[in-house]
Design an enzyme around this catalytic site. Structure first.
Site, mmCIF file in Angstrom:
data_model
loop_
_atom_site.group_PDB
_atom_site.id
_atom_site.type_symbol
_atom_site.label_atom_id
_atom_site.label_comp_id
_atom_site.label_asym_id
_atom_site.label_seq_id
_atom_site.Cartn_x
_atom_site.Cartn_y
_atom_site.Cartn_z
ATOM 1 N N SER A 45 0.818 -1.216 0.000
ATOM 2 C CA SER A 45 0.000 0.000 0.000
ATOM 3 C C SER A 45 0.845 1.257 0.000
ATOM 4 C CB SER A 45 -0.963 0.001 1.190
ATOM 5 O OG SER A 45 -0.260 -0.105 2.404
ATOM 6 N N GLU A 46 1.949 1.279 0.757
ATOM 7 C CA GLU A 46 2.894 2.396 0.684
ATOM 8 C C GLU A 46 4.322 1.930 0.872
ATOM 9 O OE1 GLU A 46 -0.534 4.997 0.888
ATOM 10 O OE2 GLU A 46 0.013 3.413 2.303
ATOM 11 N N THR A 47 5.206 2.624 0.177
ATOM 12 C CA THR A 47 6.645 2.523 0.426
ATOM 13 C C THR A 47 7.102 3.862 0.985
ATOM 14 O OG1 THR A 47 7.012 0.927 -1.358
ATOM 15 C CG2 THR A 47 8.913 2.202 -0.609
ATOM 16 N N HIS A 74 0.450 4.541 8.702
ATOM 17 C CA HIS A 74 1.004 3.212 8.998
ATOM 18 C C HIS A 74 2.427 3.072 8.470
ATOM 19 C CE1 HIS A 74 0.108 1.855 4.842
ATOM 20 N NE2 HIS A 74 0.910 0.847 5.110
ATOM 21 N N TRP A 194 -9.880 3.555 -1.260
ATOM 22 C CA TRP A 194 -9.068 4.552 -1.984
ATOM 23 C C TRP A 194 -8.654 4.032 -3.361
ATOM 24 C CZ3 TRP A 194 -3.222 4.873 -0.925
ATOM 25 C CH2 TRP A 194 -2.708 3.623 -0.589
#
Length: 262
Positions: A45-47, A74, A194
């Protein structure tokens, strides 16, 4: 070029729960295009990319598989987990362009307390019909802040049973959608959607709790709240609401440490 990569499960005290994030500490910044490509290749979901400054603080940037993100809670927790371990410290000061200074403290029980600016939602005007049409269950109230529409339900089971139309949700960009309700086991629960920015449903979204916690603090008449994001992986957050800030506390667990070859 070789880069060290960490993958951390945030807002969880065991693997395969909470929300996963990749963390890549840098000595100097890569190009935006390369960081975006790495975020897409990682496909989490994110780096989070971090780079230490002369004053000891760390600039932090977050990339989903699709784009750079203004604020991600997070992945901030995941980055703090990595940096506290690497630098043998219990406090990290992050700097982010969109939200300013972010302070993270590691507690004696191994949890991390992150202090973020409040992002209080307000009553939404001129609500797009696409929002209502995208929801299988209609809310009784709609709010919004700079990040998302908040669709509020009277029954937590409605949040759990809710189905969404991702194609319609994409038309609401740049705003995402969070569904929330008062809970019996926790103070409140939520789910976060999202599709235009990262994926159909996020597992645990720290940033949106800077809006959820102040809303529920007002509704419930308390400033310390227990929250649960009811995704397929699930995640628990403790929220403390101050005058201008929200402190989110959660655990994290390491999944991997490896090397990227570029």
């Amino acid at each position: 070029m070789q880069l060290t990569i960490h993958q951390i499960d945030a807002f969880a005290n065991e693997l395969f729960k909470g929300n996963y994030a990749a963390v890549i500490p840098l000595e100097s910044w890569l190009s935006d295009d390369l960081m975006l490509k790495i975020g897409a290749e990682n496909n989490v979901s994110e780096t989070a990319f971090t780079c230490q400054q002369d004053d000891g603080s760390f600039v932090i940037r977050w990339f989903s598989p699709l784009m750079e993100i203004d604020f991600c809670g997070h992945a901030t927790l995941a980055a703090a987990y990595v940096l506290c371990e690497e630098h043998n410290v219990s406090k990290i000061r992050f700097i982010a362009d969109a939200v300013g200074e972010l302070i993270v403290n590691k507690n004696v029980d191994g949890s991390f307390a992150m202090t973020f600016p409040k992002q209080v939602p307000s009553e939404a005007d001129n609500i797009p019909k696409e929002l209502f049409n995208s929801l299988s269950i209609q809310p009784f109230k709609v709010l919004k802040n700079q990040q998302a529409y908040f669709v509020v339900y009277k029954n937590e089971q409605d949040v759990i049973n809710l189905k969404t139309d991702s194609n319609l949700l994409k038309t609401l960009y740049p705003l995402d959608v969070v569904a929330t309700a008062k809970s019996t086991e926790y103070d409140f629960i939520s789910r976060y959607f999202w599709p235009a920015s990262g994926g159909d449903e996020d597992y645990v979204t720290g940033s949106i709790h800077t809006g959820l916690a102040p809303y529920w603090a007002q509704q419930l008449g308390k400033t310390t709240l227990s929250a649960y994001q009811a995704s397929s992986r699930g995640g628990h957050l403790l929220c403390e609401v101050g005058d201008t800030t929200v402190t989110l506390t959660g655990h994290a667990a390491r999944y991997l440490k490896g090397t990227i070859y570029i």
